[in-house]
Design a protein around this motif. Structure first.
Motif, PDB file in Angstrom:
ATOM      1  N   GLU A 215       5.624   8.578 -38.569  1.00 42.86           N
ATOM      2  CA  GLU A 215       4.703   7.923 -39.477  1.00 42.86           C
ATOM      3  C   GLU A 215       4.288   6.566 -38.913  1.00 42.86           C
ATOM      4  O   GLU A 215       5.117   5.662 -38.777  1.00 42.86           O
ATOM      5  CB  GLU A 215       5.341   7.718 -40.858  1.00 42.86           C
ATOM      6  N   LEU A 216       3.003   6.432 -38.575  1.00 40.61           N
ATOM      7  CA  LEU A 216       2.471   5.148 -38.130  1.00 40.61           C
ATOM      8  C   LEU A 216       2.125   4.319 -39.362  1.00 40.61           C
ATOM      9  O   LEU A 216       1.528   4.825 -40.319  1.00 40.61           O
ATOM     10  CB  LEU A 216       1.221   5.355 -37.284  1.00 40.61           C
ATOM     11  N   ASP A 217       2.491   3.053 -39.357  1.00 41.37           N
ATOM     12  CA  ASP A 217       2.270   2.241 -40.547  1.00 41.37           C
ATOM     13  C   ASP A 217       0.813   1.812 -40.661  1.00 41.37           C
ATOM     14  O   ASP A 217       0.000   2.007 -39.753  1.00 41.37           O
ATOM     15  CB  ASP A 217       3.215   1.042 -40.593  1.00 41.37           C
ATOM     16  N   LYS A 218       0.471   1.222 -41.806  1.00 43.15           N
ATOM     17  CA  LYS A 218      -0.912   0.859 -42.096  1.00 43.15           C
ATOM     18  C   LYS A 218      -1.423  -0.304 -41.259  1.00 43.15           C
ATOM     19  O   LYS A 218      -2.614  -0.629 -41.301  1.00 43.15           O
ATOM     20  CB  LYS A 218      -1.080   0.547 -43.579  1.00 43.15           C
ATOM     21  N   GLU A 219      -0.553  -0.940 -40.498  1.00 43.14           N
ATOM     22  CA  GLU A 219      -0.981  -2.045 -39.635  1.00 43.14           C
ATOM     23  C   GLU A 219      -1.457  -1.555 -38.276  1.00 43.14           C
ATOM     24  O   GLU A 219      -1.892  -2.344 -37.439  1.00 43.14           O
ATOM     25  CB  GLU A 219       0.186  -3.032 -39.437  1.00 43.14           C
ATOM     26  N   THR A 220      -1.407  -0.259 -38.031  1.00 43.17           N
ATOM     27  CA  THR A 220      -1.809   0.296 -36.737  1.00 43.17           C
ATOM     28  C   THR A 220      -3.293   0.046 -36.490  1.00 43.17           C
ATOM     29  O   THR A 220      -4.132   0.292 -37.357  1.00 43.17           O
ATOM     30  CB  THR A 220      -1.528   1.807 -36.698  1.00 43.17           C
ATOM     31  N   SER A 221      -3.630  -0.438 -35.294  1.00 39.51           N
ATOM     32  CA  SER A 221      -5.025  -0.761 -34.968  1.00 39.51           C
ATOM     33  C   SER A 221      -5.819   0.504 -34.644  1.00 39.51           C
ATOM     34  O   SER A 221      -5.260   1.554 -34.331  1.00 39.51           O
ATOM     35  CB  SER A 221      -5.078  -1.713 -33.774  1.00 39.51           C
ATOM     36  N   LYS A 222      -7.151   0.356 -34.707  1.00 42.65           N
ATOM     37  CA  LYS A 222      -8.031   1.486 -34.389  1.00 42.65           C
ATOM     38  C   LYS A 222      -7.826   1.959 -32.956  1.00 42.65           C
ATOM     39  O   LYS A 222      -7.764   3.168 -32.683  1.00 42.65           O
ATOM     40  CB  LYS A 222      -9.488   1.087 -34.611  1.00 42.65           C
ATOM     41  N   SER A 223      -7.708   1.033 -32.013  1.00 39.43           N
ATOM     42  CA  SER A 223      -7.531   1.423 -30.614  1.00 39.43           C
ATOM     43  C   SER A 223      -6.203   2.137 -30.415  1.00 39.43           C
ATOM     44  O   SER A 223      -6.107   3.095 -29.629  1.00 39.43           O
ATOM     45  CB  SER A 223      -7.605   0.185 -29.710  1.00 39.43           C
ATOM     46  N   ALA A 224      -5.172   1.702 -31.140  1.00 44.11           N
ATOM     47  CA  ALA A 224      -3.873   2.368 -31.039  1.00 44.11           C
ATOM     48  C   ALA A 224      -3.948   3.789 -31.589  1.00 44.11           C
ATOM     49  O   ALA A 224      -3.377   4.716 -31.010  1.00 44.11           O
ATOM     50  CB  ALA A 224      -2.808   1.562 -31.780  1.00 44.11           C
ATOM     51  N   VAL A 225      -4.666   3.963 -32.696  1.00 42.37           N
ATOM     52  CA  VAL A 225      -4.824   5.303 -33.260  1.00 42.37           C
ATOM     53  C   VAL A 225      -5.523   6.218 -32.270  1.00 42.37           C
ATOM     54  O   VAL A 225      -5.108   7.354 -32.043  1.00 42.37           O
ATOM     55  CB  VAL A 225      -5.612   5.250 -34.588  1.00 42.37           C
ATOM     56  N   ALA A 226      -6.610   5.725 -31.661  1.00 45.94           N
ATOM     57  CA  ALA A 226      -7.355   6.537 -30.700  1.00 45.94           C
ATOM     58  C   ALA A 226      -6.488   6.893 -29.497  1.00 45.94           C
ATOM     59  O   ALA A 226      -6.518   8.028 -29.010  1.00 45.94           O
ATOM     60  CB  ALA A 226      -8.610   5.793 -30.254  1.00 45.94           C
ATOM     61  N   THR A 227      -5.699   5.930 -29.009  1.00 45.94           N
ATOM     62  CA  THR A 227      -4.830   6.181 -27.865  1.00 45.94           C
ATOM     63  C   THR A 227      -3.754   7.203 -28.204  1.00 45.94           C
ATOM     64  O   THR A 227      -3.503   8.143 -27.441  1.00 45.94           O
ATOM     65  CB  THR A 227      -4.159   4.871 -27.395  1.00 45.94           C
ATOM     66  N   VAL A 228      -3.123   7.023 -29.359  1.00 44.25           N
ATOM     67  CA  VAL A 228      -2.089   7.962 -29.790  1.00 44.25           C
ATOM     68  C   VAL A 228      -2.683   9.346 -29.976  1.00 44.25           C
ATOM     69  O   VAL A 228      -2.109  10.356 -29.560  1.00 44.25           O
ATOM     70  CB  VAL A 228      -1.431   7.472 -31.100  1.00 44.25           C
ATOM     71  N   PHE A 229      -3.862   9.415 -30.604  1.00 43.98           N
ATOM     72  CA  PHE A 229      -4.515  10.699 -30.835  1.00 43.98           C
ATOM     73  C   PHE A 229      -4.786  11.417 -29.522  1.00 43.98           C
ATOM     74  O   PHE A 229      -4.606  12.631 -29.407  1.00 43.98           O
ATOM     75  CB  PHE A 229      -5.820  10.477 -31.600  1.00 43.98           C
ATOM     76  N   GLU A 230      -5.194  10.663 -28.496  1.00 47.39           N
ATOM     77  CA  GLU A 230      -5.452  11.260 -27.188  1.00 47.39           C
ATOM     78  C   GLU A 230      -4.167  11.804 -26.572  1.00 47.39           C
ATOM     79  O   GLU A 230      -4.118  12.925 -26.084  1.00 47.39           O
ATOM     80  CB  GLU A 230      -6.058  10.223 -26.242  1.00 47.39           C
ATOM     81  N   LYS A 231      -3.105  11.023 -26.652  1.00 48.48           N
ATOM     82  CA  LYS A 231      -1.863  11.416 -25.992  1.00 48.48           C
ATOM     83  C   LYS A 231      -1.199  12.613 -26.663  1.00 48.48           C
ATOM     84  O   LYS A 231      -0.635  13.476 -25.993  1.00 48.48           O
ATOM     85  CB  LYS A 231      -0.893  10.224 -25.953  1.00 48.48           C
ATOM     86  N   VAL A 232      -1.233  12.678 -28.006  1.00 51.91           N
ATOM     87  CA  VAL A 232      -0.547  13.776 -28.688  1.00 51.91           C
ATOM     88  C   VAL A 232      -1.352  15.062 -28.649  1.00 51.91           C
ATOM     89  O   VAL A 232      -0.841  16.124 -28.981  1.00 51.91           O
ATOM     90  CB  VAL A 232      -0.218  13.439 -30.161  1.00 51.91           C
TER      91      VAL A 232
END
Length: 275
Positions: A215-232
């Motif tokens: 579970e990624l918390d609500k403080e996660t940045s947009k760029s972090a979400v995009a990076t994580v989405f790419e990697k997973v």
């Protein structure tokens, strides 16, 4: 970016996907799993083998906005807001939600890509012979519950209503996580002696099946979400460049504040092509 790694019961995931607490970010691709992959996933649950983790993003971030949409096959009231968005595990949770809730009919496709509706059953007597027979015990049938041969002229197996299901000894997966309806179904078995053993060896263990989450918390940045989405999403159904760009731009809160709607890269691209 902070995260937690809780362990949730499959029954809880089903509750959350059907009531809208878990939804998809709109940039996620559509549901694409084939019939046999769904069947094997259900075998995994009954054998109590791990199916991997799912990744969730808690909503409520003031800096980014991802437009949500329901898990495919789920109908929600307009304006239902999610508590979490599903970043990884869409194909698995969609398969489980469709197969284990409602009428149990899954909109899928065969190995050649032909669209089809399927529903899933457990051959009770085979399942009670042990987990090593579970792969054989889990069967997929057409959406109407009838297996036909000879170009549809001959009926091999008819599971089109509950009486026929019970007569054949095939328990429907749609009731696996509905204890009241499952008990009602079982009490009307022609061979009632199967009921206590099936509840103890199949229904009971399934009820305790867990799936770990990140579970990624609500403080996660947009760029972090995009990076994580790419990697997973590097395995299974690999993302193309357009899908990665869609994920990157989907959460543009400034665009929403200015225009009152979310930026949709795919729609913008279609308009550009028309010019």
């Amino acid at each position: 970016m902070g995260f937690q790694t809780p362990l949730y019961k499959l029954a809880d995931y089903l509750k959350w996907t059907t009531n809208g607490e878990i939804q998809l970010p709109d940039f996620q691709r559509g549901y694409k799993w084939e019939e046999e992959r769904i069947r094997q996933l259900l075998v995994t649950v009954l054998q109590r083998h791990p199916m991997g983790v799912v990744m969730l993003l808690k909503t409520g971030n003031d800096q980014i906005r991802f437009k949500p949409r329901p898990i495919e096959g789920v109908v929600l009231a307009s304006g239902t807001e999610p508590e979490s968005l599903l970043l990884d595990g869409q194909q698995r949770l969609t398969s489980l939600t469709q197969a284990l809730t409602g009428d149990g009919v899954v909109s899928t496709k065969d190995s050649r890509g032909k669209l089809m509706d399927r529903r899933y059953y457990v051959d009770m007597k085979l399942a009670l012979q042990g987990t090593d027979r579970m792969d054989e015990a889990v069967v997929s049938v057409p959406g109407d519950g009838v297996i036909r041969t000879n170009f549809g002229k001959d009926i091999v197996l008819d599971l089109s209503d509950e009486d026929k299901e019970r007569a054949a000894g095939y328990f429907p997966f749609r009731l696996l996580y509905d204890p009241l309806q499952a008990a009602t179904w079982l009490t009307k078995l022609f061979d009632i002696s199967l009921m206590p053993e099936f509840m103890a060896k199949v229904l009971g263990p399934a009820a305790t099946y867990d799936i770990p989450a990140i579970e990624l918390d609500k403080e996660t940045s947009k760029s972090a979400v995009a990076t994580v989405f790419e990697k997973v999403n590097t395995g299974g159904l690999t993302l193309n460049v357009f899908e990665l760009l869609t994920a990157t731009f989907a959460g543009d809160k400034d665009y929403f504040d200015q225009h009152g709607e979310d930026f949709r890269l795919n729609e913008d691209w279609l308009k550009t092509q028309e010019v």
